[in-house]
Design an enzyme around this catalytic site. Structure first.
Site, PDB file in Angstrom:
ATOM      1  N   GLU A  22       0.826  -1.202   0.000  1.00  0.00           N
ATOM      2  CA  GLU A  22       0.000   0.000   0.000  1.00  0.00           C
ATOM      3  C   GLU A  22       0.867   1.261   0.000  1.00  0.00           C
ATOM      4  OE1 GLU A  22      -1.596   2.752   2.962  1.00  0.00           O
ATOM      5  OE2 GLU A  22      -1.503   0.771   3.873  1.00  0.00           O
ATOM      6  N   LYS A 156      -5.807  -0.128  13.356  1.00  0.00           N
ATOM      7  CA  LYS A 156      -5.039   0.908  14.042  1.00  0.00           C
ATOM      8  C   LYS A 156      -5.632   1.170  15.419  1.00  0.00           C
ATOM      9  CE  LYS A 156      -4.776   3.711  10.386  1.00  0.00           C
ATOM     10  NZ  LYS A 156      -4.787   2.834   9.229  1.00  0.00           N
TER      11      LYS A 156
HETATM   12  N1  PSU Z   1      -1.519   1.578   8.048  1.00  0.00           N
HETATM   13  C1  PSU Z   1      -0.420   2.260   8.464  1.00  0.00           C
HETATM   14  N2  PSU Z   1      -0.370   3.590   8.171  1.00  0.00           N
HETATM   15  C2  PSU Z   1      -1.342   4.226   7.435  1.00  0.00           C
HETATM   16  C3  PSU Z   1      -2.483   3.488   6.989  1.00  0.00           C
HETATM   17  C4  PSU Z   1      -2.514   2.158   7.332  1.00  0.00           C
HETATM   18  O1  PSU Z   1       0.471   1.680   9.095  1.00  0.00           O
HETATM   19  O2  PSU Z   1      -1.214   5.409   7.156  1.00  0.00           O
HETATM   20  C5  PSU Z   1      -3.554   4.129   6.114  1.00  0.00           C
HETATM   21  C6  PSU Z   1      -4.102   3.046   5.194  1.00  0.00           C
HETATM   22  O3  PSU Z   1      -3.900   3.473   3.870  1.00  0.00           O
HETATM   23  C7  PSU Z   1      -5.576   2.949   5.507  1.00  0.00           C
HETATM   24  C8  PSU Z   1      -5.850   4.363   5.868  1.00  0.00           C
HETATM   25  O4  PSU Z   1      -6.321   2.486   4.426  1.00  0.00           O
HETATM   26  O5  PSU Z   1      -4.723   4.694   6.694  1.00  0.00           O
HETATM   27  C9  PSU Z   1      -7.195   4.512   6.547  1.00  0.00           C
HETATM   28  O6  PSU Z   1      -7.664   5.795   6.337  1.00  0.00           O
HETATM   29  P1  PSU Z   1      -9.204   6.148   6.601  1.00  0.00           P
HETATM   30  O7  PSU Z   1      -9.386   5.957   8.073  1.00  0.00           O
HETATM   31  O8  PSU Z   1      -9.363   7.586   6.166  1.00  0.00           O
HETATM   32  O9  PSU Z   1     -10.014   5.211   5.764  1.00  0.00           O
END
Ligand code: PSU
Ligand code: MN
Length: 296
Positions: A22, A156
């Site tokens: 990603e 997370k």
């Molecule tokens: N995992 C990490 N760091 C990140 C992310 C995931 O270690 O920055 C990112 C991923 O791309 C995930 C996003 O899809 O954060 C989620 O964002 P949101 O809550 O706006 O969907």
């Protein structure tokens, strides 16, 4: 529409293992130079296990599967890279933009390129707190409909994990603990919540995914905990997170800006502990994803 790196195209053609990686974590999740170091190390970990890495992003309007080192560096250094989730892909393509892809958008593109295993840090999920009650990441819905293994360190720890797990259950997503019966929580070793099943080897993980797909199932979450020596103490993390959430509230941060904002504040509040933990878990997940891809 997809632009495949020649090495990735050749590997897919020959049915050799490929792992999607990603790019939002590079452009919006980690600070420079840790982001570039991590992106390179994750690719190297995939190669060391005998698979081909394919980092995914939209480059000047082209959805690109497999980046060159120069392209990785450009994503890591350029501050104007957009954050594209699934809904943003068409806009980024039609406007010729450069965008890092979230878990949702990366899975979507990986699957269309024929890649079934994908590694990230932590998936998005349901946010905490009454002001973000309706903020549920598109990652969860994409996992519910795209048949891909998502290797992560759980969700997370900035999220409401019980609610995130309920949503995955509603959508029929297996939540597989790798070497654990508890759902990992990113920087913090465990969430204390149970997983739906546990595996202990890459082979078992690959088998479970293959059967889930044979049954017509979609995404599978394979979650492995961060190495215990790098996990952040839960009480310390909680107080840092509360402060970061207050700051988001005060500054009116919401929508797609929320996750990057919280991660950046946590990096400051934990004096760099959280990005270091993040880096380690991303690399470990890339390695495990490659082992699973080799067994599929
Ligand atoms: N995992 C990490 N760091 C990140 C992310 C995931 O270690 O920055 C990112 C991923 O791309 C995930 C996003 O899809 O954060 C989620 O964002 P949101 O809550 O706006 O969907
Ligand atoms: Mn969101």
């Amino acid at each position: 529409m997809l632009q495949l790196h020649p090495e990735v195209a050749a590997a897919l053609q020959a049915k050799r293992p490929v792992v999607a990686l990603e790019s939002t974590l590079i452009a919006h999740g980690l600070p420079l130079p840790l982001n570039l170091e991590t992106a390179r190390a994750a690719e190297a970990a995939v190669r060391a296990e005998g698979a081909i890495p394919a980092t995914i992003a939209v480059l000047v309007g082209r959805p690109t599967i497999g980046l060159s080192d120069r392209e990785l560096e450009c994503l890591a250094r350029n501050e104007h890279v957009l954050k594209a989730s699934r809904r943003d892909l068409a806009a980024a393509i039609s406007q010729g933009s450069t965008a890092a892809t979230t878990v949702a958008a990366t899975m979507f593109l990986a699957y269309r390129a024929g890649i079934k295993v994908f590694a990230t840090g932590g998936i998005g999920g349901a946010h905490r707190g009454s002001s973000h009650e309706w903020d549920v990441s598109a990652d969860l819905l994409e996992i519910a409909r795209t048949p891909t293994a998502v290797v992560c360190a759980g969700a997370k720890s900035i999220l409401d994990i019980p609610r995130t797990l309920e949503i995955l259950e509603t959508h029929g997503v297996p939540v597989v603990g790798y070497g654990t019966s508890q759902f990992p929580a990113f920087y913090v070793g465990t969430s204390g919540e149970p997983v739906s099943t546990r595996v202990d080897t890459p082979r078992q993980a690959a088998q479970l995914c293959a059967i889930h797909w044979d049954l017509g199932g979609a995404g599978v979450v394979v979650a492995q905990p961060l190495a215990p020596e790098l996990a952040i103490d839960e009480a310390e993390f909680e107080s840092a997170l509360q402060r970061a959430e207050e700051l988001a509230e005060e500054q009116g941060v919401q929508g797609k800006a929320l996750t990057p904002f919280l991660l950046a504040r946590l990096a400051e509040l934990t004096q760099g502990k959280s990005p270091r933990a993040n880096q380690a878990l991303i690399i470990a997940n890339a390695r495990l994803a490659a082992q699973i891809a080799c067994n599929l």
